[in-house]
Motif scaffolding. Structure first.
Motif: not given
Length: 409
Positions: A161, A163, A165, A180, A228, A231, A239-244
């Protein structure tokens, strides 16, 4: 120590394919050529980051890395060659990049980023990329960039995995690494790549993505990863993403903090300078050599060598590394390990004899990475210790054959 080479400036035929893109063109190429970039780490992530930024014609690149090339690096740190083993990574990387694109000005900084030098080293750049694998440097890079108001492209990998940003304090309004991860992990809480493993191809995916984010930021095109985290799951090829978002209650960083004793060690990550094998351990214990388990309490709770002492790495390095655990309380570890009283007693005896209580001791962690780092740090203080090759996990399943006993506190 720094070395500066190259830098002829201008635009050449080598960039013609990217200049065909309307988002780049001659104006965009000029932006790339006038940008000063600092890259922290010339390892697995630094290799693709540095290669692609130099090839794209970034005007000036500073490579920051205190480590040396080890043969175990070569499967993923593809900027280094076999004949560079033993050479400073920053110097090896600059030599590679100079051959790749002599039009780029390159500077090798063979040093560890610290609170004392971070602002000076990173100041004067337009963009910073962090490809390091330790938490003190990640927090330090983020804090320094917030103070200097510099954008920071960050990447991280582990196992299968990764990451990516882009952080930017933006005068106290933007997202940084501290938003984060507000609380630094304890030493050993998150395994390193040498403990958990990593495939070199993952470094290429994440490092190339970091380089792309840097180019997009410089060119002012596309949608930034600021706010964002992307990931990547290599096994799922997804691919995925998370907001920050910025923590509204967090005050802007105004000074740099040294986290080396609270969440791990930056700096050299190569092999131990003096190793002990698992086969040698029983004889050393029988002869009275001090053996210290430097893992954290939760790790030791799952088993440790019966004849060893337990002094967590952070505790061992505090107080001039006496080996006394201030949290042990009347000579007993919080987790019940026998190491608390033993560590205190040995320290007192060593001090009475004039020698440092850790002198000649054997340290072990889970896989040998933390003990090697601790060995190097103590060596810098004039204290000679040895590191157990392969760590506890390397002997757990064959302890009986080795004449060693494992206990569960």
């Amino acid at each position: 120590m720094s070395h500066i080479v190259g830098g002829s400036g201008g635009t050449s035929q080598r960039y013609s394919r990217q200049m065909c893109l309307p988002q780049v063109g001659a104006v965009g190429q000029e932006k790339l050529g006038s940008t000063r970039v600092a890259v922290i780490g010339a390892g697995g992530l630094g290799a693709p980051v540095l290669s692609y930024l130099a090839a794209a014609g970034i005007g000036s690149i500073t490579v920051i890395d205190a480590d040396t090339v080890d043969v175990s690096n070569l499967h993923r740190q593809v900027i280094h060659r076999t004949d560079a083993v033993g050479q400073p990574k920053a110097v090896s990387a600059v030599q590679h990049l100079q051959a790749l694109n002599p039009e780029v000005e390159l500077r090798a900084v063979v040093d560890t980023l610290t609170p004392a030098n971070a602002l000076e080293i990173l100041g004067g750049h337009d963009l910073v990329l962090d490809g390091t694998d330790n938490f003190p440097t990640r927090y330090l890079a983020s804090d320094a960039c917030e103070i200097l108001d510099l954008p920071l492209v960050w990447g991280s990998i582990l196992g299968f995995t990764g990451q990516v940003s882009l952080f930017h304090g933006a005068g106290g309004t933007g997202v940084t690494y501290r938003d984060v991860h507000p609380v630094p992990p304890r030493p050993g809480e998150v395994p390193s790549c040498s403990e958990a493993g990593v495939l070199g191809m993952l470094c290429g995916v994440i490092g190339s993505t970091m380089a792309m984010e840097a180019a997009k930021h410089i060119l002012g095109v596309g949608e930034s990863l600021h706010g964002r985290i992307a990931l990547y799951d290599a096994l799922a090829a997804r691919w995925t993403e998370i907001p920050v978002a910025r923590d509204p209650g967090r005050a802007p960083v105004t000074e740099l903090e040294d986290l080396t004793l609270t969440c791990g060690l930056p700096g050299p990550t190569g092999p131990a300078t003096d190793e002990v094998t698992a086969e040698e351990l029983a004889g050393l214990l029988a002869s009275g050599v001090r053996v210290i388990d430097i893992r954290e309490h939760d790790e030791v709770a799952r088993g440790m060598l019966a004849a060893a002492e337990h002094v967590p790495m952070g505790v061992l390095l505090r107080g001039d590394a006496t080996g006394d655990d201030p949290d042990a309380g009347n000579g007993t570890d919080n987790d019940g390990a026998a190491g608390g009283a033993a560590a205190g007693g040995a320290a007192a005896g060593g001090a009475a004899g004039g020698a440092h209580p850790l002198q000649g001791a054997v340290l072990y962690c889970a896989a040998g990475t933390r003990s090697a780092s601790t060995q190097r740090t103590l060596g810098g203080r004039g204290i000679t210790v040895r590191s157990l090759a392969g760590g506890f996990e390397g002997l757990r399943d064959r302890a009986d054959d080795l004449g060693l006993q494992i206990t569960t506190p």
